[in-house]
Write a protein that holds these residues in place. Structure first.
Motif, PDB file in Angstrom:
ATOM      1  N   MET A 265       0.811  -1.206   0.000  1.00 38.25           N
ATOM      2  CA  MET A 265       0.000   0.000   0.000  1.00 38.25           C
ATOM      3  C   MET A 265       0.844   1.256   0.000  1.00 38.25           C
ATOM      4  SD  MET A 265      -2.504  -1.337   2.930  1.00 38.25           S
ATOM      5  CE  MET A 265      -3.534   0.108   2.975  1.00 38.25           C
ATOM      6  N   GLY A 302       0.757   4.407   2.545  1.00 36.13           N
ATOM      7  CA  GLY A 302      -0.161   3.721   3.443  1.00 36.13           C
ATOM      8  C   GLY A 302      -1.628   4.065   3.232  1.00 36.13           C
ATOM      9  N   MET A 303      -1.924   4.818   2.206  1.00 38.38           N
ATOM     10  CA  MET A 303      -3.295   5.296   2.002  1.00 38.38           C
ATOM     11  C   MET A 303      -3.644   5.150   0.533  1.00 38.38           C
ATOM     12  SD  MET A 303      -4.378   6.657   4.971  1.00 38.38           S
ATOM     13  CE  MET A 303      -5.338   8.151   4.868  1.00 38.38           C
ATOM     14  N   LYS A 304      -3.929   3.976   0.100  1.00 39.44           N
ATOM     15  CA  LYS A 304      -4.042   3.755  -1.325  1.00 39.44           C
ATOM     16  C   LYS A 304      -5.370   4.203  -1.929  1.00 39.44           C
ATOM     17  CE  LYS A 304      -1.587   2.255  -4.782  1.00 39.44           C
ATOM     18  NZ  LYS A 304      -1.094   0.916  -4.843  1.00 39.44           N
ATOM     19  N   HIS A 305      -6.232   4.813  -1.124  1.00 38.50           N
ATOM     20  CA  HIS A 305      -7.497   5.253  -1.697  1.00 38.50           C
ATOM     21  C   HIS A 305      -7.346   6.596  -2.387  1.00 38.50           C
ATOM     22  CE1 HIS A 305      -7.189   7.295   2.090  1.00 38.50           C
ATOM     23  NE2 HIS A 305      -8.115   8.134   1.734  1.00 38.50           N
ATOM     24  N   THR A 390      -2.677   1.777 -10.598  1.00 38.80           N
ATOM     25  CA  THR A 390      -3.627   1.061  -9.741  1.00 38.80           C
ATOM     26  C   THR A 390      -4.891   1.858  -9.439  1.00 38.80           C
ATOM     27  OG1 THR A 390      -2.566   1.909  -7.766  1.00 38.80           O
ATOM     28  CG2 THR A 390      -1.720  -0.136  -8.609  1.00 38.80           C
ATOM     29  N   ILE A 393      -9.425   0.907 -10.104  1.00 36.29           N
ATOM     30  CA  ILE A 393     -10.291   0.331  -9.076  1.00 36.29           C
ATOM     31  C   ILE A 393     -10.774   1.414  -8.098  1.00 36.29           C
ATOM     32  CG2 ILE A 393      -8.415  -0.351  -7.479  1.00 36.29           C
ATOM     33  CD1 ILE A 393     -11.554  -2.422  -8.218  1.00 36.29           C
ATOM     34  N   ILE A 394      -9.968   2.446  -7.928  1.00 34.88           N
ATOM     35  CA  ILE A 394     -10.379   3.534  -7.029  1.00 34.88           C
ATOM     36  C   ILE A 394     -11.576   4.273  -7.638  1.00 34.88           C
ATOM     37  CG2 ILE A 394      -9.642   5.620  -5.814  1.00 34.88           C
ATOM     38  CD1 ILE A 394      -6.770   4.633  -5.964  1.00 34.88           C
ATOM     39  N   THR A 397     -14.660   2.139  -7.458  1.00 26.63           N
ATOM     40  CA  THR A 397     -15.211   2.032  -6.105  1.00 26.63           C
ATOM     41  C   THR A 397     -15.959   3.307  -5.726  1.00 26.63           C
ATOM     42  OG1 THR A 397     -13.218   0.782  -5.591  1.00 26.63           O
ATOM     43  CG2 THR A 397     -14.635   1.343  -3.750  1.00 26.63           C
ATOM     44  N   PHE A 398     -15.372   4.462  -6.046  1.00 23.91           N
ATOM     45  CA  PHE A 398     -16.042   5.732  -5.757  1.00 23.91           C
ATOM     46  C   PHE A 398     -17.376   5.822  -6.518  1.00 23.91           C
ATOM     47  CE2 PHE A 398     -13.877   8.863  -3.120  1.00 23.91           C
ATOM     48  CZ  PHE A 398     -12.641   8.275  -2.911  1.00 23.91           C
ATOM     49  N   GLN A 411     -12.444  14.798  -1.336  1.00 28.45           N
ATOM     50  CA  GLN A 411     -11.553  15.203  -0.236  1.00 28.45           C
ATOM     51  C   GLN A 411     -10.090  14.969  -0.577  1.00 28.45           C
ATOM     52  OE1 GLN A 411     -12.909  14.553   3.761  1.00 28.45           O
ATOM     53  NE2 GLN A 411     -10.867  14.033   4.468  1.00 28.45           N
ATOM     54  N   TYR A 413      -6.104  14.910   1.073  1.00 30.00           N
ATOM     55  CA  TYR A 413      -5.477  14.587   2.362  1.00 30.00           C
ATOM     56  C   TYR A 413      -4.185  15.370   2.562  1.00 30.00           C
ATOM     57  CZ  TYR A 413      -9.159  11.383   1.845  1.00 30.00           C
ATOM     58  OH  TYR A 413     -10.410  10.896   1.637  1.00 30.00           O
TER      59      TYR A 413
END
Lengths: 647, 98
Positions: A265, A302-305, A390, A393-394, A397-398, A411, A413
């Motif tokens: 990730m 660490g935040m793959k979204h 990658t 898929i994000i 999913t959204f 949003q 980050y």
């Protein structure tokens, strides 16, 4: 029932290993060209070599269909100054791109000269490079005649930082843009490359890890005549005999990442990209460059979204950024208005931070998708973000969760999550030294993509893979197979199967954490001679005491174990190279407390490192050691025929 | 469940389920097993059943198993809690999350 634990609970026992186990059994393959690593660079190398009618084997740890950092997709084909809409000369542009410290002038020149030919070949194989369905009619940068979609990136200059003239009246008008980067539908590329490999008769060995290079008479520094491998499902031992070998195994991305459950990730590469090629070449005696260079992991930590935590985060790619109250932020957005700038200047970054603390900007920040025109929003969401490695898929999913860019702010980050921890680093520009044939310092060994020093992006990997394949083929056409040393094979078998002969001790995850911790302590933000030496000592202790205790319960865990042994060696090289550079350097991400002067002129040179009789030997190369880029390219490629004309 | 039926099992690896299978749609073709570059899955010993998630801790969330699944809906991505992104309705201010 889909998890292992569910299975255990329902069946009362764990599932059996699903593949036949063949530890120690040998399979021998003789080919003209061996390519180790089946990502973007490796596939292109194999295709290019096979076009010369040679027998080619391609070895890949995953499945070539989607493996490597570029397996899932790619949204930018960078540096195509030879495309029909470009306003720059490819040779001039290559010089611009190489006009920074410690680049790879050879690879950049190849990319600038051959990347458009490579892209056209990609299209011929089935990759989508144009808006043939007219999905983005009217989008800025779209050319109706060719249906190519130019990206804002490098619109005025070749920097990720904003152009100093940004914001002035008439800045970056369409008729003056460089037009050197093209938007592409990269999710179509990798399956097409595998299909082409198969069509050309390339023997593909999926689920095989390269473990060592074979050299003439087994001598370090001798000609490379093949490689050994391990099937990571069956444990079978593979012996590849080749006239020329191409390494394209990317780099060791998780060296500083302690938690193995975050490995995937936390970088642009999966755990599988463990830099095996670097260590295979190192042990064979090849020369490495820039090994002391590291960078802080600034992307998707660490935040793959989200896409990036760098320039514009979730609303990167031409999306205006606003604060929680809708106030526009002065962050660059990699769009037309800032000519593709990706990261803010340190001054802008500080100004926004200060603004947050004073209440001028309120967190969190958002990508203002609703403010964009429909076509620009779709081009950003579906094409740029949807196709970038990658990220497909994000997007999906959204969309499935009800996100609607015409209505919703996405949003960001940025600032909210803080900066990436300084001890979370990654190897930077370290890799194999190459010449104008993309040959390493060893005869018979060629290099493509990220395995070479100071490599660049997806299209760089494609262009250099294609080039290395052609140069290796020329070499292989004029030489016979070497004689493989049985002793070298026996030693390698003893080395790689040692962990499966034990059933207790230390598993790979703990080894990995131990290596990462040593790197975090001794080769991160604070650097001194003493810390480097302590780091080397810590790694040598791990090697001496823990490696002999490693155990692996199945072929997959054996692969991971061997990867970590490679990473341990990689870490040691970084520390040795660090000890050798007695100066700080900003571009190398190398700040020494004991040598604080940044980039002193006497240290403006590449450091090299290699093994000679198993002893590390440091050397140096001057900046621009590759000579005149245009002249050298032309001298070495007078027979280049452009886009492939064969079947 | 009586005490003697409980198995002693170590803590479950995090994240445990990067994807969710729908056994009604999945026909166990194992294409996802082949597409995955790091072997997160192994085939189910029982033919026709969804694969077993063996190495969820190594997943890098590339999404290829879902993207390339020949039976849409058979696999659904299941982001770990810490990785579920947010958005905000520009007009109403209502917060949404994956």
């Amino acid at each position: 029932m889909t998890t292992w634990h569910d299975y255990l609970k329902e069946e009362g026992q764990p599932p059996s290993w699903p593949y036949p186990v063949r530890y120690g059994e040998e399979q021998e393959i003789e080919v003209d060209i061996l390519v180790v690593g089946g990502g973007i660079a490796g596939c292109w190398a194999a295709i290019s070599a096979a076009r010369h009618g040679l027998k080619v084997a391609l070895v890949e740890k995953g499945d070539t269909i989607r493996s490597g950092a570029g397996g899932p997709g790619c949204d930018h084909w960078c540096c195509v100054p030879a495309n029909p809409h470009s306003r720059v000369n490819p040779d001039d542009w290559a010089l611009h791109m190489a006009d920074r410290p410690y680049p790879n002038g050879i690879g950049i020149q190849i990319q600038c000269r051959e990347d458009y030919d490579t892209l056209l070949e990609m299209e011929r194989m089935g990759g989508k490079i144009r808006d043939t369905d007219d999905d983005y009619l009217g989008a800025e940068g779209r050319y109706d005649d060719t249906k190519l979609m130019i990206s804002p990136r490098y619109g005025t200059i070749h920097s990720y930082l904003p152009d100093p003239d940004m914001g002035k009246p008439g800045f970056n008008p369409p008729e003056e843009r460089n037009n050197v980067v093209i938007r592409v539908w990269g999710s179509t590329f990798k399956p097409a490359l595998k299909r082409e490999c198969k069509r050309l008769g390339v023997q593909i060995f999926d689920r095989v890890m390269g473990t060592s290079l074979l050299t003439e008479k087994g001598v370090q520094g001798g000609r490379v005549i093949g490689a050994t491998g391990l099937n990571n499902r069956t444990g079978e031992f593979m012996i590849f005999k080749s006239k020329a070998t191409i390494l394209s195994t990317a780099g060791g991305g998780s060296l500083w990442m302690m938690n193995s459950e975050l490995c995937g990730m936390s970088s642009m590469m999966s755990r599988t990209s463990s830099g095996d090629g670097h260590i295979m070449a190192w042990k064979a005696g090849a020369e490495l460059v820039n090994m002391e260079a590291t960078g802080i992991i600034g992307i998707a930590t660490g935040m793959k979204h989200k896409w990036y935590s760098g320039g514009g985060d979730a609303s990167y790619e031409n999306v205006p950024l606003v604060d929680a109250n809708g106030k526009r932020l002065p962050l660059p957005i990699q769009g037309w208005e800032d000519a593709g700038a990706m990261v803010p200047t340190p001054e802008t970054q500080a100004k926004i931070r200060e603004g947050i603390l004073k209440g001028e900007y309120e967190l969190p920040f958002y990508g203002n998708f609703p403010a964009m025109s429909d076509v620009e929003r779709r081009a950003t969401w579906n094409l740029m973000l949807g196709e970038e490695s990658t990220t497909k898929i994000i997007i999906d999913t959204f969309n499935q969760a009800g996100y609607d860019g015409s209505r919703d702010l996405l949003q960001s980050y940025k600032f909210l999550e803080g900066e990436s921890m300084p001890q979370w680093r990654q190897p930077g520009m370290g890799g194999l030294l190459v010449d104008w044939n993309l040959k390493s310092s060893l005869d018979g060994l060629y290099v493509a993509g990220m395995t070479m020093f100071s490599s660049e992006d997806h299209s760089y990997c494609a262009a250099t893979g294609r080039y290395a394949g052609r140069k290796a083929a020329a070499y292989a056409g004029e030489i016979n197979h070497g004689k493989v040393s049985r002793d070298q094979i026996e030693k390698e078998k003893a080395r790689i199967y040692a962990p499966v002969k034990r059933n207790h001790g230390i598993e790979w995850k703990e080894l990995h954490a131990g290596i990462a911790r040593a790197m975090q302590y001794y080769a991160s933000e604070f650097r001194t001679e003493r810390l480097f030496k302590m780091g080397l000592g810590a790694l040598e202790k791990i090697e001496k005491e823990s490696v002999p205790m490693l155990y692996a319960l199945d072929p997959h865990k054996l692969m991971r174990t061997l990867e970590d042994i490679h990473m341990l060696e990689h870490a040691k090289i970084i520390l040795q190279a660090s000890l050798a550079r007695k100066a700080s350097s900003m571009p190398l991400g190398f700040q020494r407390i004991d040598y604080p002067e940044m980039d002193p002129p006497e240290w403006s040179k590449f450091s090299t490192i290699k093994l000679e009789n198993n002893e590390s030997k440091i050397g140096h190369k001057p900046q621009e050691f590759w000579g005149n880029m245009k002249e050298e390219y032309e001298k070495n490629n007078s027979d280049y025929e452009g886009v492939y004309k064969g079947e | 469940m009586s005490q003697k039926e409980l198995m002693a099992i170590p803590n479950v690896t995090t994240p445990n389920q990067p994807v969710l299978f729908d056994p009604e749609i999945c026909n166990g073709c194992n294409h996802c097993v082949e597409v995955c570059q790091i072997d997160v899955y192994i085939p189910n010993p029982e033919k026709g059943k969804p694969p077993i998630i063996l190495h969820p801790d190594e997943c890098w969330y590339c999404g290829c198993c879902v993207n390339d699944c020949p039976r849409p809906g058979a696999i659904k991505f299941n982001w770990p809690l810490q990785s579920r992104g947010y958005w905000k309705n520009k007009e109403t201010g209502e917060i949404g999350q994956v």
